[in-house]
Design a protein around this motif. Structure first.
Motif, PDB file in Angstrom:
ATOM      1  N   VAL A   1      20.734  10.711 -15.732  1.00  0.00           N
ATOM      2  CA  VAL A   1      20.105  10.533 -14.425  1.00  0.00           C
ATOM      3  C   VAL A   1      19.578  11.866 -13.918  1.00  0.00           C
ATOM      4  O   VAL A   1      20.344  12.821 -13.745  1.00  0.00           O
ATOM      5  CB  VAL A   1      21.101   9.957 -13.403  1.00  0.00           C
ATOM      6  N   GLU A   2      18.268  11.917 -13.692  1.00  0.00           N
ATOM      7  CA  GLU A   2      17.641  13.119 -13.133  1.00  0.00           C
ATOM      8  C   GLU A   2      17.543  13.002 -11.612  1.00  0.00           C
ATOM      9  O   GLU A   2      17.446  11.899 -11.075  1.00  0.00           O
ATOM     10  CB  GLU A   2      16.232  13.332 -13.700  1.00  0.00           C
ATOM     11  N   SER A   3      17.500  14.155 -10.965  1.00  0.00           N
ATOM     12  CA  SER A   3      17.271  14.210  -9.524  1.00  0.00           C
ATOM     13  C   SER A   3      16.728  15.580  -9.164  1.00  0.00           C
ATOM     14  O   SER A   3      16.711  16.486 -10.003  1.00  0.00           O
ATOM     15  CB  SER A   3      18.568  13.923  -8.751  1.00  0.00           C
ATOM     16  N   GLY A   4      16.307  15.719  -7.931  1.00  0.00           N
ATOM     17  CA  GLY A   4      15.836  17.007  -7.456  1.00  0.00           C
ATOM     18  C   GLY A   4      14.334  17.121  -7.312  1.00  0.00           C
ATOM     19  O   GLY A   4      13.833  18.106  -6.756  1.00  0.00           O
ATOM     20  N   GLY A   5      13.607  16.140  -7.800  1.00  0.00           N
ATOM     21  CA  GLY A   5      12.156  16.196  -7.672  1.00  0.00           C
ATOM     22  C   GLY A   5      11.715  16.091  -6.221  1.00  0.00           C
ATOM     23  O   GLY A   5      12.387  15.469  -5.401  1.00  0.00           O
ATOM     24  N   ASP A   6      10.577  16.702  -5.925  1.00  0.00           N
ATOM     25  CA  ASP A   6      10.095  16.714  -4.545  1.00  0.00           C
ATOM     26  C   ASP A   6       8.638  17.156  -4.535  1.00  0.00           C
ATOM     27  O   ASP A   6       8.060  17.449  -5.596  1.00  0.00           O
ATOM     28  CB  ASP A   6      10.939  17.663  -3.703  1.00  0.00           C
ATOM     29  N   SER A   7       8.060  17.202  -3.338  1.00  0.00           N
ATOM     30  CA  SER A   7       6.714  17.719  -3.153  1.00  0.00           C
ATOM     31  C   SER A   7       6.822  19.103  -2.530  1.00  0.00           C
ATOM     32  O   SER A   7       7.489  19.271  -1.505  1.00  0.00           O
ATOM     33  CB  SER A   7       5.910  16.793  -2.235  1.00  0.00           C
ATOM     34  N   VAL A   8       6.171  20.086  -3.158  1.00  0.00           N
ATOM     35  CA  VAL A   8       6.209  21.458  -2.661  1.00  0.00           C
ATOM     36  C   VAL A   8       4.818  22.058  -2.740  1.00  0.00           C
ATOM     37  O   VAL A   8       3.944  21.546  -3.439  1.00  0.00           O
ATOM     38  CB  VAL A   8       7.196  22.342  -3.460  1.00  0.00           C
ATOM     39  N   GLN A   9       4.650  23.169  -2.059  1.00  0.00           N
ATOM     40  CA  GLN A   9       3.387  23.892  -2.141  1.00  0.00           C
ATOM     41  C   GLN A   9       3.432  24.881  -3.299  1.00  0.00           C
ATOM     42  O   GLN A   9       4.513  25.307  -3.733  1.00  0.00           O
ATOM     43  CB  GLN A   9       3.108  24.618  -0.831  1.00  0.00           C
TER      44      GLN A   9
ATOM     45  N   TYR B   1      15.071  12.874 -29.709  1.00  0.00           N
ATOM     46  CA  TYR B   1      16.063  12.730 -28.647  1.00  0.00           C
ATOM     47  C   TYR B   1      16.385  11.259 -28.433  1.00  0.00           C
ATOM     48  O   TYR B   1      15.489  10.446 -28.229  1.00  0.00           O
ATOM     49  CB  TYR B   1      15.566  13.397 -27.367  1.00  0.00           C
ATOM     50  N   LEU B   2      17.664  10.959 -28.440  1.00  0.00           N
ATOM     51  CA  LEU B   2      18.079   9.566 -28.378  1.00  0.00           C
ATOM     52  C   LEU B   2      18.254   9.063 -26.953  1.00  0.00           C
ATOM     53  O   LEU B   2      17.933   7.913 -26.649  1.00  0.00           O
ATOM     54  CB  LEU B   2      19.400   9.394 -29.145  1.00  0.00           C
ATOM     55  N   TYR B   3      18.747   9.911 -26.081  1.00  0.00           N
ATOM     56  CA  TYR B   3      19.080   9.476 -24.721  1.00  0.00           C
ATOM     57  C   TYR B   3      18.136  10.119 -23.710  1.00  0.00           C
ATOM     58  O   TYR B   3      17.939  11.340 -23.721  1.00  0.00           O
ATOM     59  CB  TYR B   3      20.525   9.845 -24.393  1.00  0.00           C
ATOM     60  N   TRP B   4      17.594   9.286 -22.831  1.00  0.00           N
ATOM     61  CA  TRP B   4      16.601   9.718 -21.847  1.00  0.00           C
ATOM     62  C   TRP B   4      16.950   9.196 -20.462  1.00  0.00           C
ATOM     63  O   TRP B   4      17.528   8.111 -20.322  1.00  0.00           O
ATOM     64  CB  TRP B   4      15.215   9.180 -22.222  1.00  0.00           C
ATOM     65  N   GLY B   5      16.547   9.971 -19.459  1.00  0.00           N
ATOM     66  CA  GLY B   5      16.642   9.491 -18.102  1.00  0.00           C
ATOM     67  C   GLY B   5      15.349   8.809 -17.677  1.00  0.00           C
ATOM     68  O   GLY B   5      14.397   8.717 -18.459  1.00  0.00           O
ATOM     69  N   GLN B   6      15.328   8.364 -16.427  1.00  0.00           N
ATOM     70  CA  GLN B   6      14.165   7.647 -15.903  1.00  0.00           C
ATOM     71  C   GLN B   6      13.117   8.567 -15.304  1.00  0.00           C
ATOM     72  O   GLN B   6      12.005   8.126 -14.997  1.00  0.00           O
ATOM     73  CB  GLN B   6      14.618   6.630 -14.850  1.00  0.00           C
ATOM     74  N   GLY B   7      13.461   9.823 -15.119  1.00  0.00           N
ATOM     75  CA  GLY B   7      12.494  10.785 -14.629  1.00  0.00           C
ATOM     76  C   GLY B   7      12.601  11.058 -13.143  1.00  0.00           C
ATOM     77  O   GLY B   7      13.103  10.230 -12.375  1.00  0.00           O
ATOM     78  N   THR B   8      12.121  12.227 -12.749  1.00  0.00           N
ATOM     79  CA  THR B   8      12.052  12.598 -11.333  1.00  0.00           C
ATOM     80  C   THR B   8      10.700  13.257 -11.094  1.00  0.00           C
ATOM     81  O   THR B   8      10.234  14.054 -11.904  1.00  0.00           O
ATOM     82  CB  THR B   8      13.229  13.530 -10.950  1.00  0.00           C
ATOM     83  N   GLN B   9      10.071  12.901  -9.988  1.00  0.00           N
ATOM     84  CA  GLN B   9       8.693  13.326  -9.728  1.00  0.00           C
ATOM     85  C   GLN B   9       8.638  14.692  -9.049  1.00  0.00           C
ATOM     86  O   GLN B   9       9.330  14.925  -8.045  1.00  0.00           O
ATOM     87  CB  GLN B   9       7.987  12.295  -8.855  1.00  0.00           C
ATOM     88  N   VAL B  10       7.810  15.548  -9.602  1.00  0.00           N
ATOM     89  CA  VAL B  10       7.539  16.858  -9.008  1.00  0.00           C
ATOM     90  C   VAL B  10       6.043  16.925  -8.690  1.00  0.00           C
ATOM     91  O   VAL B  10       5.213  16.708  -9.579  1.00  0.00           O
ATOM     92  CB  VAL B  10       7.926  18.002  -9.964  1.00  0.00           C
ATOM     93  N   THR B  11       5.729  17.208  -7.445  1.00  0.00           N
ATOM     94  CA  THR B  11       4.335  17.320  -7.017  1.00  0.00           C
ATOM     95  C   THR B  11       4.132  18.672  -6.373  1.00  0.00           C
ATOM     96  O   THR B  11       4.838  19.027  -5.436  1.00  0.00           O
ATOM     97  CB  THR B  11       3.967  16.205  -6.034  1.00  0.00           C
ATOM     98  N   VAL B  12       3.175  19.426  -6.897  1.00  0.00           N
ATOM     99  CA  VAL B  12       2.882  20.757  -6.376  1.00  0.00           C
ATOM    100  C   VAL B  12       1.463  20.747  -5.823  1.00  0.00           C
ATOM    101  O   VAL B  12       0.497  20.501  -6.556  1.00  0.00           O
ATOM    102  CB  VAL B  12       3.018  21.834  -7.471  1.00  0.00           C
ATOM    103  N   SER B  13       1.335  21.043  -4.549  1.00  0.00           N
ATOM    104  CA  SER B  13       0.021  21.032  -3.900  1.00  0.00           C
ATOM    105  C   SER B  13      -0.498  22.458  -3.735  1.00  0.00           C
ATOM    106  O   SER B  13       0.274  23.401  -3.550  1.00  0.00           O
ATOM    107  CB  SER B  13       0.111  20.347  -2.544  1.00  0.00           C
ATOM    108  N   SER B  14      -1.816  22.580  -3.789  1.00  0.00           N
ATOM    109  CA  SER B  14      -2.425  23.916  -3.680  1.00  0.00           C
ATOM    110  C   SER B  14      -2.676  24.304  -2.230  1.00  0.00           C
ATOM    111  O   SER B  14      -2.555  23.494  -1.330  1.00  0.00           O
ATOM    112  CB  SER B  14      -3.738  23.939  -4.459  1.00  0.00           C
TER     113      SER B  14
END
Length: 126
Positions: A5-13, A113-126
């Protein structure tokens, strides 16, 4: 059953920082390769960083060297990705992956790689 399980993704500048977390449960192998991959819209999934917990060896994609740091807490089966100086081109869904390994030759191929998480979204704005 192995759960990633991944976490921590967010939208940042641009120029900002984020720390991603990957919690692994149900995994019993003492020596493993853990990796971060990412996939941007319309692009193939690519390796970002990987680590062997046996000796702490780390590997990075050229595009993130000097900006990202992979680390692992073996006691808590948690993988981290510290991302600094983020750029808009870092925008993607970030995935954590795990495989057992007897040496530090951690592959940079998705199929290894055998085991994967569902992913976490990272968005970087300019």
């Amino acid at each position: 059953q192995v759960l990633v399980v991944e976490s921590g993704g967010d939208s940042v500048q641009a120029g900002g920082s984020l720390r991603l977390f990957c919690a692994v449960s149900g995994y019993t192998f003492s020596r493993n390769c853990m990796a971060w991959f990412r996939q941007a819209p319309g692009k193939e999934r690519e390796g970002v960083a990987r680590m062997y917990n046996g000796d702490g060896s780390t590997y990075y994609a050229d595009s993130v060297k000097g900006r990202f740091t992979i680390s692992q807490d073996n006691a808590n089966n948690t993988l981290y990705l510290q991302m600094d100086s983020l750029k808009p081109e870092d925008t993607a869904t970030y995935y954590c992956a795990v495989r057992s390994s007897g040496d530090n030759n951690c592959p940079n191929f998705l199929s290894k790689y055998l085991y994967w998480g569902q992913g976490t979204q990272v968005t970087v704005s300019s």
